[in-house]
Design an enzyme around this catalytic site. Structure first.
Site, short mmCIF file in Angstrom:
data_model
loop_
_atom_site.label_atom_id
_atom_site.label_comp_id
_atom_site.label_asym_id
_atom_site.label_seq_id
_atom_site.Cartn_x
_atom_site.Cartn_y
_atom_site.Cartn_z
N GLU A 1 -3.62 1.49 0.14
CA GLU A 1 -4.95 1.93 0.57
C GLU A 1 -5.61 0.91 1.49
OE1 GLU A 1 -6.73 4.10 1.90
OE2 GLU A 1 -6.85 5.35 0.10
N ASN A 2 -6.05 1.44 2.60
CA ASN A 2 -6.61 0.63 3.68
C ASN A 2 -5.61 -0.41 4.15
OD1 ASN A 2 -9.11 2.00 3.64
ND2 ASN A 2 -9.73 0.77 1.87
N ASP B 1 -6.53 9.99 0.77
CA ASP B 1 -7.75 10.73 1.09
C ASP B 1 -7.45 12.03 1.83
OD1 ASP B 1 -6.92 9.68 3.48
OD2 ASP B 1 -8.75 8.55 3.90
#
Length: 522
Positions: free
Chosen positions: A243-244, A319
């Site tokens: 994530e990210n 997401d």
């Protein structure tokens, strides 16, 4: 990701068992025999290593030696009826003939990928997350059931072809690691089908469908995105989506230890635990595994400890970022951090399974056959073949023969597939560009990867008829039934016999639209 739509004895015994199985199989001289002789699947090996599977997904084969339940479900377009597809035998390869029969004269999508672990962690259509999908309600598309044909141990099977906008998910799982708990996972991907979009993933993600911050994911990524991290060469790379960050090593950005991996079938592995993680990979058809990274969590805030949430995703980011593309054949997730030794036995099992690209015969219009299509128009073109043009992927005709460069012969060779939009018709996969199909756009023929647009399957489906000139075959467009595959001025179109476009000229139309199905040039 936030970028928009862009595990000593038992082990030694197992190693001996796997090696014996391979040798007994005559060093894989008969892939089908070896596959049928297998008594263990990857999840049996993980369990013996103390890190049992808590999710096991595959549309191509059973991942436990005794598994005899459904592998996946398809739904057909003609009446929206659904059917579960199981293995031929317990522990065996998928019974693809069930799909072929059920989907005859129509198209099908994959609606469910069942969990073989007994935990109930099946995958279904991903619903709208932070990023919407292209389907109704902002949900994601489902995969065309015919777009990733292969053979496993000599038996036909179908993978999951993820075009942009396609995704599967389960936000209500059982037994999947959360927080900083240890886990492992592997997947088999098509090493030739990828892009730089975000994000073709398989693994652990947020249960919310949103980006919930650094460390809330732990998923395998495959592609050539350089948005967060990358490895050596031009890609694709096996990386970890945490994530990210798509991490190829301990640092953000470039890490030289992660190589470009572009085998036709790629084994990709990821495992993570308290302040440790590793990526490994190799050729799913042969050989062992290489370790790309093994060490502490990324040198960036938010990843130690991890904050995994335990959803499972396939083809998308946490997401619901859904501009990535790729093909998935099988994968599992484990409870606990698997040892390298356990993963090595799993890789041996995968290599012994006998994955192949699915070309089974030559010179006929039978799905799986390799052919070349020879023009019949005299006197200009009888030594010319329908071929992909390297410069721009458009299609035309040119003189090609056994002495031509290998690339030219591959570009003039096609793998016959069941029609993507109507299984009673045909689609033509490029032998030179696996996973890319002959299709029309604005009447011009080209070779492309499915871009996620609803019309692609229709544009890439052609129905064979007797040759319009009385010779060979003609190929009628599925969604433009008055138009046939034609060469005109050495370029290729779908054309009608008369019309407003130059390529609709009635002059030599019957000959130009008639083709001989020849032995493959490559």
């Amino acid at each position: 990701m936030t970028e928009p739509p862009l595990i000593r004895r038992a082990i030694r015994a197992l190693l001996t068992t796997v090696a014996t199985a391979v040798l007994t199989g005559g060093l894989l001289t008969s892939a089908a025999t070896t596959s049928q002789a297998a008594t263990q699947g990857p999840c049996d090996l993980y369990a013996a290593g103390g890190t049992p599977c808590v999710a096991a997904h595959s549309t191509t084969r059973a991942l436990y030696g005794a598994y005899n339940g459904p592998l996946y479900q398809v739904a057909r377009a003609s009446d929206n009826a659904a059917k579960d597809i199981g293995p031929l035998t317990a522990g065996g390869v998928a019974d693809a003939a069930q799909q072929d029969s059920f989907c005859a004269n129509t198209s099908c999508v994959i609606t469910v990928i069942y969990d073989q672990s007994g935990k109930g962690n099946k995958l279904t259509r991903a619903l709208k997350g932070h990023w919407p999908g292209p389907a109704e309600g902002g949900n994601d598309n489902l995969a065309n059931a015919f777009e990733a044909p292969v053979t496993v141990g000599g038996h036909k099977a179908y993978g999951v072809h993820v075009a942009p906008g396609t995704g599967y998910r389960n936000n209500n799982t059982h037994g999947i690691a959360t927080g900083d708990q240890p886990e492992g996972m592997y997947a088999i991907f098509d090493g030739t089908h990828y892009n730089g979009g975000c994000c073709f993933d398989y693994g652990n993600a947020e249960t919310t469908g949103n980006d919930d911050g650094n460390g809330t994911m732990e998923a395998l990524y495959f592609g050539n995105s350089k948005g967060w991290g990358w490895g050596s060469g031009n890609g694709p790379w096996v990386m970890a989506d945490q994530e990210n960050g798509l991490f190829s090593g301990v640092n953000r950005g470039y890490n030289a230890g992660t190589p470009t991996v572009d085998h036709r079938f790629v084994t990709a592995m990821l495992k993570g635990g308290p302040n440790q993680w590793a990526t490994r990979g190799g050729n799913a058809q042969s050989g062992g595994l290489s370790t790309y990274y093994s060490g502490v969590r990324p040198n960036a805030s938010g990843y130690n400890p991890m904050k995994k949430q335990g959803a499972i995703i396939l083809g998308i980011g946490g997401d619901n970022s859904n501009t990535g593309q790729g093909t998935f054949y099988e994968g599992v997730m484990t409870s606990g951090y698997p040892s390298d030794a356990t993963e090595n036995t799993v890789q041996a099992n995968i290599a012994a399974a006998g994955y192949n690209s699915g070309s089974t015969s030559t010179g006929t219009l039978t799905p799986g056959s390799r052919i070349s299509l020879k023009a019949t128009t005299a006197p200009c073109c009888t030594s010319h073949y329908l071929r992909r043009n390297d410069a721009d992927s458009t299609v035309g005709i040119s003189a090609v023969n056994s002495s031509s460069p290998a690339a030219d012969k591959a570009d003039a060779t096609w793998i016959v597939r069941s029609g993507l939009a109507n299984s009673s018709c045909l689609s033509f996969e490029s032998a030179g560009k696996p996973g890319q199909y002959l299709r029309h756009y604005n009447f011009r023929l080209s070779v492309n990867t499915d871009n996620g647009v609803a019309s692609f399957a229709q544009d890439a489906t052609f129905c064979p008829t007797a040759g319009n000139s009385g010779t060979g075959h003609s190929f009628k467009s599925a969604n433009n039934p008055t138009k046939y595959v034609r060469h005109y001025d050495y370029s290729a179109y779908i054309a009608s016999n008369g019309g407003s476009n130059a390529w609709d000229s009635t002059t030599s139309w019957a000959q130009d639209t008639s083709w001989l199905t020849a032995a493959p040039l490559a």
